[in-house]
Enzyme design. Structure first.
Site: not given
Length: 444
Positions: A323, A331, A340, A366
């Site tokens: 993770d 983000n 991305d 993620e």
């Protein structure tokens, strides 16, 4: 006019009686600077082809060089008359026929590879615009460090069924390459296998960037007379290694259909259906952003591994859940396009640092998951630490450092998928709770 197999075959071949020893064959190969030698069985009027990949296996299996070639169970090679045209041959062979013997009136005149045959059928049918970046995730490089022993390096070659291994520097850039051609001299002169691989590697390494078109890559291989190309990203970090055979295989169905169109319309239709089916399967199986396997495909492959390893008392596999730390904050701070790009970079790091047999997928958001076949918990922990460090050291655009946390679990014979996942997920939760940028293993 369609060429014959003799038009494209290699006539510079060496041969040896099958009743000679392995050492005799090695010496002939080394003196001729070739990778293959034809074994002639005059009693049975047959031929066999000894390759460097087989030599590698014999070395790792401690086969004595005094062993008679006839005792090595080398498969009999397919024999083709020199006057057969390529189209006729193509309809009667497949990828398993790596090398074939060419004869004239039962006399050896050359050898030809499957790649040579396919490559000499109108190259204009190869796609001109698609880049090798769309293929390279399927062809991971076998890599190691320069201080790795030569014995460990050739073991990696054998275990991964590859004929080359890349030696990387601390920035994951190719520093050298060791191929089966280098291996011939090592076994001929009985060099010390305990020495580091840097003693025998070839350096520097020529590379192509992953935005090179497939057509350009094939022309590069032809011009340089290389067997393979080493592919890197814009930063010079390793993306993978792909051979001419693998490049051509990707588009094999499409352009062979066109070649056969005049004589076999039904065959063409069948090939198109196979191609479409394969494309649809790939589309369903891959995550569109990272080009890794998606959750559904991973779930399917995990079931297969559980079924396989449930039957093996002495073998196991491990699973990792990774993770990205503080991904929501990234983000929110830099936008979803940046997020991305981070996911794609992480996918590349996982691919570059994994074995060919490892299964990598984007689980969602993620999170990434990895299956490590034939790997115990200690080995998996070492691999996870390597991945964690690689992510931490990677230079991401617009930000100095991104970290990840990883949970690791090992499959046990009485396990089921839910229990295996839960132990890895619990380990990941502990890694997060203990400050992130950590690897934690399962608690039984």
């Amino acid at each position: 006019m369609i060429p014959t197999v003799y038009d494209i075959c290699v006539t510079n071949v060496v041969s040896i009686d099958i009743n000679k020893t392995l050492d005799d064959a090695i010496k002939k190969l080394s003196n001729a600077n070739l990778r293959t030698i034809v074994l002639e069985n005059k009693k049975q009027n047959s031929y066999h082809i000894l390759t460097t990949m087989q030599l590698l296996e014999f070395k790792l299996d401690n086969i004595e060089k005094t062993t008679c070639l006839s005792k090595l169970n080398i498969p009999e090679a397919k024999v083709l008359d020199k006057n057969l045209n390529l189209l006729t041959v193509l309809n009667h062979i497949d990828f398993s026929d790596e090398y074939m013997v060419i004869t004239e009136k039962e006399k050896l005149v050359g050898i030809v590879s499957y790649t040579d045959i396919v490559n000499n059928i109108d190259p204009q049918l190869i796609m001109e615009r698609q880049t090798i970046s769309s293929l390279i995730h399927q062809y991971k490089a076998v890599t190691t460090e320069e201080e790795t022993s030569t014995f460990e390096a050739i073991t990696l070659l054998k275990d991964n069924s590859r004929d080359a291994i890349l030696i990387l520097d601390d920035a994951y850039k190719p520093k050298g390459i060791f191929t089966t051609k280098d291996f011939i001299d090592i076994i001929r002169y009985d060099y010390d296998l305990s020495k580091p691989i840097k003693e025998y590697m070839t350096s520097p390494v020529e590379t192509l960037e992953d935005d090179t078109t497939i057509s350009e890559a094939i022309n590069y291989i032809k011009t340089k007379k290389y067997k393979r190309i080493v592919v890197v990203n814009k930063k010079g970090r390793i993306s993978g290694v792909i051979t001419q055979k693998e490049l051509l295989r990707t588009f094999y169905n499409k352009w062979v259909e066109l070649i056969k169109e005049e004589g076999n319309r039904i065959s063409k239709t069948n090939e198109q259906l196979v191609q479409v089916t394969c494309e649809l399967k790939n589309k369903i199986a891959l995550d569109h952003l990272t080009k890794l396997y998606n959750r559904n495909k991973f779930d399917e492959l995990l079931d297969e591994n559980i079924e396989e390893f449930s039957k093996e008392e002495n073998l196991t596999f491990c699973m990792l859940i990774l993770d990205i730390d503080n991904f929501k904050m990234l983000n929110d701070s830099f936008g979803h396009l940046f997020g991305d790009k981070v996911l794609q970079n992480i996918a590349q790091i996982l691919t570059s640092n994994s074995r060919t047999s490892d299964i990598i997928a984007r689980w969602g958001g993620e999170e990434f998951v990895i299956i490590l076949p034939k790997t115990n918990l200690e080995q998996a922990l070492k691999f996870a630490q390597k991945i964690r460090s690689a992510v931490e050291l990677n230079k991401f655009e617009n930000i100095n450092k991104i970290t990840c946390s990883i949970g690791v679990s090992q499959f046990h014979n009485s396990d089921n998928k839910i229990a295996l996942f839960k132990r890895a997920d619990d380990a990941l939760y502990r890694a997060k709770a203990m400050g992130k940028n950590r690897v934690e293993i399962e608690h039984l």
